[in-house]
Design an enzyme around this catalytic site. Structure first.
Site, PDB file in Angstrom:
ATOM      1  N   LYS A   1       0.177   9.413  -5.995  1.00 48.72           N
ATOM      2  CA  LYS A   1       1.028   8.618  -6.887  1.00 48.72           C
ATOM      3  C   LYS A   1       1.861   9.534  -7.785  1.00 48.72           C
ATOM      4  O   LYS A   1       3.034   9.243  -8.059  1.00 48.72           O
ATOM      5  CB  LYS A   1       0.166   7.669  -7.720  1.00 48.72           C
ATOM      6  CG  LYS A   1      -0.450   6.554  -6.876  1.00 48.72           C
ATOM      7  CD  LYS A   1      -1.576   5.856  -7.598  1.00 48.72           C
ATOM      8  CE  LYS A   1      -2.113   4.678  -6.802  1.00 48.72           C
ATOM      9  NZ  LYS A   1      -3.399   4.178  -7.314  1.00 48.72           N
TER      10      LYS A   1
ATOM     11  N   SER B   1      -8.140  -6.488   1.303  1.00 45.70           N
ATOM     12  CA  SER B   1      -8.104  -6.901  -0.107  1.00 45.70           C
ATOM     13  C   SER B   1      -6.711  -7.365  -0.516  1.00 45.70           C
ATOM     14  O   SER B   1      -6.542  -8.428  -1.103  1.00 45.70           O
ATOM     15  CB  SER B   1      -8.500  -5.735  -1.018  1.00 45.70           C
ATOM     16  OG  SER B   1      -9.793  -5.323  -0.737  1.00 45.70           O
TER      17      SER B   1
ATOM     18  N   LEU C   1       0.913  -6.554   8.279  1.00 44.30           N
ATOM     19  CA  LEU C   1      -0.018  -5.633   8.944  1.00 44.30           C
ATOM     20  C   LEU C   1      -1.145  -5.366   7.956  1.00 44.30           C
ATOM     21  O   LEU C   1      -0.929  -4.766   6.908  1.00 44.30           O
ATOM     22  CB  LEU C   1       0.680  -4.311   9.303  1.00 44.30           C
ATOM     23  CG  LEU C   1       2.035  -4.423  10.021  1.00 44.30           C
ATOM     24  CD1 LEU C   1       2.570  -3.027  10.363  1.00 44.30           C
ATOM     25  CD2 LEU C   1       1.915  -5.274  11.286  1.00 44.30           C
TER      26      LEU C   1
ATOM     27  N   GLY D   1      -3.832  -7.508   1.684  1.00 44.89           N
ATOM     28  CA  GLY D   1      -3.155  -8.293   2.728  1.00 44.89           C
ATOM     29  C   GLY D   1      -3.537  -9.761   2.697  1.00 44.89           C
ATOM     30  O   GLY D   1      -2.671 -10.642   2.805  1.00 44.89           O
TER      31      GLY D   1
HETATM   32  N1  LIG Z   1      -6.887  -2.514  -3.011  1.00 46.29           N
HETATM   33  C1  LIG Z   1      -6.060  -2.209  -3.983  1.00 46.29           C
HETATM   34  O1  LIG Z   1      -6.331  -2.494  -5.175  1.00 46.29           O
HETATM   35  C2  LIG Z   1      -4.771  -1.530  -3.690  1.00 46.29           C
HETATM   36  C3  LIG Z   1      -4.458  -1.075  -2.458  1.00 46.29           C
HETATM   37  N2  LIG Z   1      -3.268  -0.455  -2.230  1.00 46.29           N
HETATM   38  C4  LIG Z   1      -2.913  -0.007  -0.891  1.00 46.29           C
HETATM   39  O2  LIG Z   1      -2.752  -1.165  -0.067  1.00 46.29           O
HETATM   40  C5  LIG Z   1      -3.098  -0.864   1.261  1.00 46.29           C
HETATM   41  C6  LIG Z   1      -4.181  -1.839   1.731  1.00 46.29           C
HETATM   42  O3  LIG Z   1      -5.300  -1.698   0.904  1.00 46.29           O
HETATM   43  P1  LIG Z   1      -6.533  -2.719   0.990  1.00 46.29           P
HETATM   44  O4  LIG Z   1      -6.046  -4.087   1.240  1.00 46.29           O
HETATM   45  O5  LIG Z   1      -7.355  -2.428  -0.188  1.00 46.29           O
HETATM   46  O6  LIG Z   1      -7.278  -2.180   2.301  1.00 46.29           O
HETATM   47  P2  LIG Z   1      -8.437  -2.873   3.159  1.00 46.29           P
HETATM   48  O7  LIG Z   1      -9.214  -1.766   3.744  1.00 46.29           O
HETATM   49  O8  LIG Z   1      -9.117  -3.918   2.358  1.00 46.29           O
HETATM   50  O9  LIG Z   1      -7.645  -3.618   4.315  1.00 46.29           O
HETATM   51  C7  LIG Z   1      -7.045  -2.954   5.388  1.00 46.29           C
HETATM   52  C8  LIG Z   1      -6.651  -3.954   6.445  1.00 46.29           C
HETATM   53  O10 LIG Z   1      -5.949  -3.279   7.470  1.00 46.29           O
HETATM   54  C9  LIG Z   1      -6.482  -3.629   8.728  1.00 46.29           C
HETATM   55  N3  LIG Z   1      -6.342  -2.477   9.640  1.00 46.29           N
HETATM   56  C10 LIG Z   1      -6.866  -1.257   9.470  1.00 46.29           C
HETATM   57  N4  LIG Z   1      -6.502  -0.462  10.506  1.00 46.29           N
HETATM   58  C11 LIG Z   1      -5.750  -1.224  11.320  1.00 46.29           C
HETATM   59  C12 LIG Z   1      -5.081  -0.993  12.533  1.00 46.29           C
HETATM   60  N5  LIG Z   1      -5.157   0.189  13.142  1.00 46.29           N
HETATM   61  N6  LIG Z   1      -4.388  -1.992  13.089  1.00 46.29           N
HETATM   62  C13 LIG Z   1      -4.314  -3.201  12.487  1.00 46.29           C
HETATM   63  N7  LIG Z   1      -4.924  -3.479  11.316  1.00 46.29           N
HETATM   64  C14 LIG Z   1      -5.630  -2.501  10.750  1.00 46.29           C
HETATM   65  C15 LIG Z   1      -7.943  -3.977   8.493  1.00 46.29           C
HETATM   66  O11 LIG Z   1      -8.417  -4.825   9.525  1.00 46.29           O
HETATM   67  C16 LIG Z   1      -7.837  -4.655   7.121  1.00 46.29           C
HETATM   68  O12 LIG Z   1      -7.502  -6.013   7.338  1.00 46.29           O
HETATM   69  C17 LIG Z   1      -3.540   0.608   1.263  1.00 46.29           C
HETATM   70  O13 LIG Z   1      -2.450   1.405   1.586  1.00 46.29           O
HETATM   71  C18 LIG Z   1      -3.962   0.829  -0.180  1.00 46.29           C
HETATM   72  O14 LIG Z   1      -3.849   2.180  -0.571  1.00 46.29           O
HETATM   73  C19 LIG Z   1      -2.329  -0.279  -3.217  1.00 46.29           C
HETATM   74  C20 LIG Z   1      -2.578  -0.706  -4.480  1.00 46.29           C
HETATM   75  C21 LIG Z   1      -3.839  -1.349  -4.848  1.00 46.29           C
HETATM   76  N1  LIG Z   2      -7.691   2.678  -4.981  1.00 44.02           N
HETATM   77  C1  LIG Z   2      -6.533   2.511  -5.782  1.00 44.02           C
HETATM   78  C2  LIG Z   2      -5.886   1.201  -5.466  1.00 44.02           C
HETATM   79  C3  LIG Z   2      -4.538   1.089  -6.046  1.00 44.02           C
HETATM   80  O1  LIG Z   2      -3.674   1.891  -5.841  1.00 44.02           O
HETATM   81  C4  LIG Z   2      -6.906   2.536  -7.253  1.00 44.02           C
HETATM   82  O2  LIG Z   2      -8.085   2.404  -7.547  1.00 44.02           O
HETATM   83  O3  LIG Z   2      -6.005   2.709  -8.091  1.00 44.02           O
END
Ligand SMILES: NC(=O)C1=CN([C@@H]2O[C@H](COP(=O)(O)OP(=O)(O)OC[C@H]3O[C@@H](n4cnc5c(N)ncnc54)[C@H](O)[C@@H]3O)[C@@H](O)[C@H]2O)C=CC1
Ligand SMILES: N[C@@H](CC=O)C(=O)O
Ligand code: NA
Length: 445
Positions: free
Chosen positions: A206, A16, A12, A18
């Site tokens: 966190k 970034s 899901l 996924g």
């Molecule tokens: N980017 C990072 O460095 C890190 C992110 N995280 C966590 O990982 C998770 C994902 O983060 P990112 O990949 O950065 O987010 P992102 O914003 O780049 O990607 C989110 C994805 O979810 C999809 N999406 C959003 N709402 C939706 C819905 N209602 N139904 C279906 N798909 C939906 C979007 O289309 C997109 O593909 C978050 O919980 C974030 O806090 C955790 C650690 C590091």
């Molecule tokens: N936005 C968060 C992403 C990782 O959890 C961060 O910058 O640490």
């Protein structure tokens, strides 16, 4: 050998994190199957818009907007949407339809963790969340598993990559908060709403997760004291620098005895603070994180690495996936030892590294050139030469003058151990070398 059927994995979110998880699942398919004991079949990726532009090239047929159908057909659901809803409902649906879950969603777990963990416990589902705290750094599972027999007293760390990146850029490049945040967003570090980062909410989530795990108690998000970095000014950073400090956004979780009541409890808090430049936390640059854990028996432990970033975080997600998939397949933990790769183990002669060689040589013209040619004859190139004189001795009983010697410390570029061994043998046999005093490897750069 028992053949297990493929595990169906629903993803899901294709943002970034996924997109990188999907890429690695496809590219590392065979290796992951060997580690799990069954194939991991990516059956689909639920996103908001199947036609959105992506940084990673993935088969278009995998994308869907129908997350619920995808979940219902899965053995494992990886939630990388972020936010509270619909992520919460999707995870509950996954758990209640018999799937195990991996999530990186600290916002959700900090707000609804007890509900989700209880739902998982009730049906015996696994819910893993290593990526939710400090990105790629293993910290959730060390607290949950490795330190389960110890008493953790304190956690001190940098747990948000975006704010560390911003503060670092403000300190080292004089960037403004806004400029640095724009870069962090571009690099995929920031949350969908970056207020979560700069306001300290993400770090507080966190901290709530870390404190709950470490102290075996529920630490509600509302009880975490929080200040973000929005009020940190260039002038504060400058004064910190002049005084020998850096400003870092810290998360601190600790056991405390209440100063007035004497009651034992815990505290969790997040705020920007001065950290002395000599402290290891001051050397945490960019989007890296570092977490110090102080435990009763283990003492001080330090965890360091990438705290944000799509591919780095994907590592933690896949680690959780392999771990629960293995348990899903055989009903037990992963392999105690894993040997399916069956790789050759090379002798030291094939290893490449750098060397520091100390030679005592006769102090006469042309010695340096002679030594340099011995190195080049064996294909070892010199990086650095330091020379110091050894005072001439006043000699023997017959009062003959003893020629002075010089000490050379020679640093090499990368070379194989075999080439180095041959070089050292030639040096030892060369008439200008009176002694090969030491040969040490140079590591760590
Ligand atoms: N980017 C990072 O460095 C890190 C992110 N995280 C966590 O990982 C998770 C994902 O983060 P990112 O990949 O950065 O987010 P992102 O914003 O780049 O990607 C989110 C994805 O979810 C999809 N999406 C959003 N709402 C939706 C819905 N209602 N139904 C279906 N798909 C939906 C979007 O289309 C997109 O593909 C978050 O919980 C974030 O806090 C955790 C650690 C590091
Ligand atoms: N936005 C968060 C992403 C990782 O959890 C961060 O910058 O640490
Ligand atoms: Na982690």
């Amino acid at each position: 050998m028992i053949e297990y059927r493929n595990l169906r994995v629903a993803l899901l979110g294709g943002g970034s994190v996924g997109a990188q998880v999907a890429r690695l699942l496809l590219e590392q398919k065979d290796e992951l199957a060997s580690r799990v004991g069954a194939g991991l079949e990516l059956i689909g990726i639920a996103v908001r818009d199947v036609d959105a532009e992506r940084t990673v090239d993935l088969p278009r047929e995998l994308f869907t907007t129908d997350a619920e159908s995808l979940i219902l057909g899965a053995d494992v659901v990886i939630e990388l949407i972020g936010g509270i809803e619909p992520a919460r409902s999707y995870i509950l649906l996954a758990i209640n339809s018999g799937a195990d879950v991996v999530t990186a969603n600290k916002a959700l777990l900090a707000a609804h963790g007890p509900e989700l963990f209880e739902a998982a416990d009730k049906v015996g589902a696994q819910l893993n969340y290593e990526a939710a705290v400090a990105g790629a750094i293993p910290i959730v599972r060390p607290l949950r598993d490795s330190l389960a027999g110890d008493q953790v007293n304190r956690i001190l760390g940098i747990v948000n990559g975006t704010t560390n990146f911003i503060l670092d850029r403000m300190d080292t490049e004089g960037s403004s908060l806004e400029e640095a945040l724009a870069v962090a967003t571009e690099l995929g570090y920031a949350e969908a709403d970056p207020t979560a980062d700069i306001g300290g909410y993400d770090a507080a989530q966190k901290a709530a997760l870390l404190a709950s795990l470490a102290f075996h108690t529920t630490v509600p998000l509302e009880s975490v004291y929080r200040e973000g970095i929005t009020k940190v000014t260039a002038q504060q950073i400058e004064s910190a620098r002049k005084a020998g400090f850096v400003i870092k956004l810290l998360a601190i979780c600790e056991r405390l005895v209440h100063p007035e009541t004497g009651v034992e409890g815990v505290s969790a808090r997040v705020y920007p603070a001065f950290v002395h430049r000599s402290h290891p936390l001051a050397s945490v640059h960019g989007a890296n994180n570092a977490v110090f854990v102080e435990a009763e028996a283990a003492g001080s432990l330090m965890f360091y690495g990438a705290g944000a970033g799509g591919v780095q975080t994907a590592s933690a997600v896949l680690g959780d996936l392999v771990s629960l998939a293995r348990r899903h397949v055989v009903g037990g933990p992963g392999f105690a030892a894993s040997n399916h790769a069956d790789l050759p183990v090379f002798e030291i002669g094939s290893v490449t590294t750098r060397y520091a060689i100390t030679l005592e040589v006769t102090d006469e013209p042309g010695v340096l050139a002679t030594i340099a040619s011995v190195f080049s004859d064996h294909g070892v190139s010199l990086a650095q030469v330091e020379q110091s004189m050894t005072p001439a001795s006043t000699g023997t009983a017959s009062h003959e003058a003893v020629p002075s010697t010089a000490t050379l410390v020679i640093g090499t570029h990368e070379a194989t151990e075999a080439a180095l061994a041959a070089t050292v043998a030639s040096l030892a046999a060369n008439s200008v070398v009176t002694n090969v005093a030491s040969v040490l490897r140079v590591e760590g750069a």
